[in-house]
Design a protein around this motif. Structure first.
Motif, PDB file in Angstrom:
ATOM      1  N   SER A 100       0.821  -1.213   0.000  1.00  0.00           N
ATOM      2  CA  SER A 100       0.000   0.000   0.000  1.00  0.00           C
ATOM      3  C   SER A 100       0.853   1.261   0.000  1.00  0.00           C
ATOM      4  CB  SER A 100      -0.944   0.009   1.207  1.00  0.00           C
ATOM      5  OG  SER A 100      -0.197   0.139   2.411  1.00  0.00           O
ATOM      6  N   THR A 101       2.152   1.101  -0.080  1.00  0.00           N
ATOM      7  CA  THR A 101       3.075   2.228   0.013  1.00  0.00           C
ATOM      8  C   THR A 101       3.526   2.686  -1.371  1.00  0.00           C
ATOM      9  OG1 THR A 101       4.926   0.693   0.169  1.00  0.00           O
ATOM     10  CG2 THR A 101       3.951   1.436   2.242  1.00  0.00           C
ATOM     11  N   TRP A 102       4.175   3.831  -1.427  1.00  0.00           N
ATOM     12  CA  TRP A 102       4.799   4.318  -2.658  1.00  0.00           C
ATOM     13  C   TRP A 102       6.054   3.483  -2.859  1.00  0.00           C
ATOM     14  CZ3 TRP A 102       3.172   8.491  -5.682  1.00  0.00           C
ATOM     15  CH2 TRP A 102       4.055   8.871  -6.694  1.00  0.00           C
ATOM     16  N   GLY A 103       6.204   2.887  -4.020  1.00  0.00           N
ATOM     17  CA  GLY A 103       7.332   2.001  -4.279  1.00  0.00           C
ATOM     18  C   GLY A 103       8.681   2.703  -4.208  1.00  0.00           C
ATOM     19  N   THR A 104       9.660   2.028  -3.656  1.00  0.00           N
ATOM     20  CA  THR A 104      11.019   2.559  -3.568  1.00  0.00           C
ATOM     21  C   THR A 104      12.024   1.568  -4.172  1.00  0.00           C
ATOM     22  OG1 THR A 104      11.271   1.668  -1.329  1.00  0.00           O
ATOM     23  CG2 THR A 104      10.554   3.968  -1.530  1.00  0.00           C
ATOM     24  N   HIS A 105      11.569   0.801  -5.145  1.00  0.00           N
ATOM     25  CA  HIS A 105      12.433  -0.198  -5.781  1.00  0.00           C
ATOM     26  C   HIS A 105      13.663   0.476  -6.377  1.00  0.00           C
ATOM     27  CE1 HIS A 105      13.370  -3.953  -7.777  1.00  0.00           C
ATOM     28  NE2 HIS A 105      13.663  -3.240  -8.855  1.00  0.00           N
ATOM     29  N   PRO A 106      14.836  -0.067  -6.237  1.00  0.00           N
ATOM     30  CA  PRO A 106      15.168  -1.412  -5.771  1.00  0.00           C
ATOM     31  C   PRO A 106      15.251  -1.547  -4.255  1.00  0.00           C
ATOM     32  CG  PRO A 106      17.169  -0.313  -6.461  1.00  0.00           C
ATOM     33  CD  PRO A 106      16.025   0.645  -6.729  1.00  0.00           C
ATOM     34  N   ASN A 107      15.034  -0.453  -3.518  1.00  0.00           N
ATOM     35  CA  ASN A 107      15.007  -0.534  -2.063  1.00  0.00           C
ATOM     36  C   ASN A 107      13.632  -1.003  -1.603  1.00  0.00           C
ATOM     37  OD1 ASN A 107      17.713   0.353  -1.674  1.00  0.00           O
ATOM     38  ND2 ASN A 107      17.050   2.412  -2.193  1.00  0.00           N
ATOM     39  N   ARG A 108      13.459  -1.156  -0.302  1.00  0.00           N
ATOM     40  CA  ARG A 108      12.212  -1.713   0.235  1.00  0.00           C
ATOM     41  C   ARG A 108      11.603  -0.779   1.269  1.00  0.00           C
ATOM     42  NH1 ARG A 108      14.477  -6.687   2.833  1.00  0.00           N
ATOM     43  NH2 ARG A 108      16.354  -5.454   2.745  1.00  0.00           N
ATOM     44  N   ASN A 109      10.288  -0.888   1.421  1.00  0.00           N
ATOM     45  CA  ASN A 109       9.626  -0.142   2.485  1.00  0.00           C
ATOM     46  C   ASN A 109       8.386  -0.878   2.950  1.00  0.00           C
ATOM     47  OD1 ASN A 109       7.054   1.461   1.448  1.00  0.00           O
ATOM     48  ND2 ASN A 109       8.525   1.399  -0.240  1.00  0.00           N
ATOM     49  N   TRP A 110       8.017  -0.625   4.188  1.00  0.00           N
ATOM     50  CA  TRP A 110       6.908  -1.312   4.843  1.00  0.00           C
ATOM     51  C   TRP A 110       6.043  -0.329   5.621  1.00  0.00           C
ATOM     52  CZ3 TRP A 110       5.832  -6.574   4.919  1.00  0.00           C
ATOM     53  CH2 TRP A 110       6.804  -7.404   4.374  1.00  0.00           C
ATOM     54  N   VAL A 111       4.755  -0.636   5.722  1.00  0.00           N
ATOM     55  CA  VAL A 111       3.872  -0.043   6.729  1.00  0.00           C
ATOM     56  C   VAL A 111       3.901  -1.016   7.903  1.00  0.00           C
ATOM     57  CG1 VAL A 111       1.484   0.511   7.338  1.00  0.00           C
ATOM     58  CG2 VAL A 111       2.348   1.088   5.083  1.00  0.00           C
ATOM     59  N   VAL A 112       4.181  -0.509   9.089  1.00  0.00           N
ATOM     60  CA  VAL A 112       4.333  -1.395  10.245  1.00  0.00           C
ATOM     61  C   VAL A 112       3.451  -0.962  11.419  1.00  0.00           C
ATOM     62  CG1 VAL A 112       6.642  -2.183   9.633  1.00  0.00           C
ATOM     63  CG2 VAL A 112       6.397  -0.100  10.969  1.00  0.00           C
ATOM     64  N   GLY A 113       2.220  -0.521  11.106  1.00  0.00           N
ATOM     65  CA  GLY A 113       1.327  -0.044  12.160  1.00  0.00           C
ATOM     66  C   GLY A 113       0.222  -1.012  12.515  1.00  0.00           C
ATOM     67  N   GLY A 114       0.360  -2.284  12.212  1.00  0.00           N
ATOM     68  CA  GLY A 114      -0.695  -3.265  12.483  1.00  0.00           C
ATOM     69  C   GLY A 114      -0.676  -3.740  13.915  1.00  0.00           C
ATOM     70  N   GLY A 115      -1.755  -4.315  14.315  1.00  0.00           N
ATOM     71  CA  GLY A 115      -1.842  -4.865  15.656  1.00  0.00           C
ATOM     72  C   GLY A 115      -3.111  -4.471  16.371  1.00  0.00           C
ATOM     73  N   GLY A 116      -4.024  -3.860  15.624  1.00  0.00           N
ATOM     74  CA  GLY A 116      -5.306  -3.525  16.224  1.00  0.00           C
ATOM     75  C   GLY A 116      -5.215  -2.294  17.099  1.00  0.00           C
ATOM     76  N   GLY A 117      -5.982  -2.298  18.148  1.00  0.00           N
ATOM     77  CA  GLY A 117      -6.008  -1.136  19.017  1.00  0.00           C
ATOM     78  C   GLY A 117      -7.050  -0.158  18.534  1.00  0.00           C
ATOM     79  N   TRP A 118      -6.612   1.040  18.159  1.00  0.00           N
ATOM     80  CA  TRP A 118      -7.541   2.098  17.805  1.00  0.00           C
ATOM     81  C   TRP A 118      -8.382   1.733  16.593  1.00  0.00           C
ATOM     82  CZ3 TRP A 118      -8.149   5.531  13.693  1.00  0.00           C
ATOM     83  CH2 TRP A 118      -9.043   6.556  13.936  1.00  0.00           C
ATOM     84  N   SER A 119      -7.758   1.156  15.549  1.00  0.00           N
ATOM     85  CA  SER A 119      -8.514   0.746  14.373  1.00  0.00           C
ATOM     86  C   SER A 119      -7.691  -0.239  13.565  1.00  0.00           C
ATOM     87  CB  SER A 119      -8.881   1.945  13.491  1.00  0.00           C
ATOM     88  OG  SER A 119      -7.762   2.371  12.735  1.00  0.00           O
TER      89      SER A 119
END
Length: 115
Positions: free
Chosen positions: A46-65
């Motif tokens: 779901s992120t803007w691609g940074t190929h050949p480098n990598r990126n992640w969204v790391v906000g999972g785990g529930g809680g607020w939403s």
């Protein structure tokens, strides 16, 4: 050799700063792994691609939403050869994300004014 970048916001929040995104995509001097939060999900799609480098969204785990079905956390390791490996550890979203209410919340009864 590597640059690990941690931000409250994922890369798609930086579309107004194209030079920043271009630099995140440049691996001529080092490999870059970008970790952003803000959204409540764990993914690298779901992120803007940074190929050949990598990126992640790391906000999972529930809680607020929950902003997607991939809830959990990301594991990252740096090996003796300086290689950075990442992989998500996910849980069933129903554990973290409560189902939506089936009916609107009830309002408490109004009390007549006391005199």
């Amino acid at each position: 050799k590597n640059l690990l970048v941690f931000s409250h916001y994922p890369t798609d929040y930086f579309s107004s700063v194209p030079d920043f995104l271009a630099n995140l995509s440049n691996n001529t001097q080092r490999d870059i792994v970008f970790f952003g939060g803000h959204r409540h999900n764990v993914d690298n799609t779901s992120t803007w691609g940074t190929h050949p480098n990598r990126n992640w969204v790391v906000g999972g785990g529930g809680g607020w939403s929950c902003d997607g079905p991939s809830q959990g956390f990301l594991v990252g390791t740096v090996g003796a050869d300086h290689r950075v490996d990442t992989y998500p550890v996910l849980v069933d979203k129903d554990v973290c994300c409560p189902p939506p209410p089936t009916q609107p919340p009830t309002q408490p009864p109004t009390q007549p004014p006391t005199q």
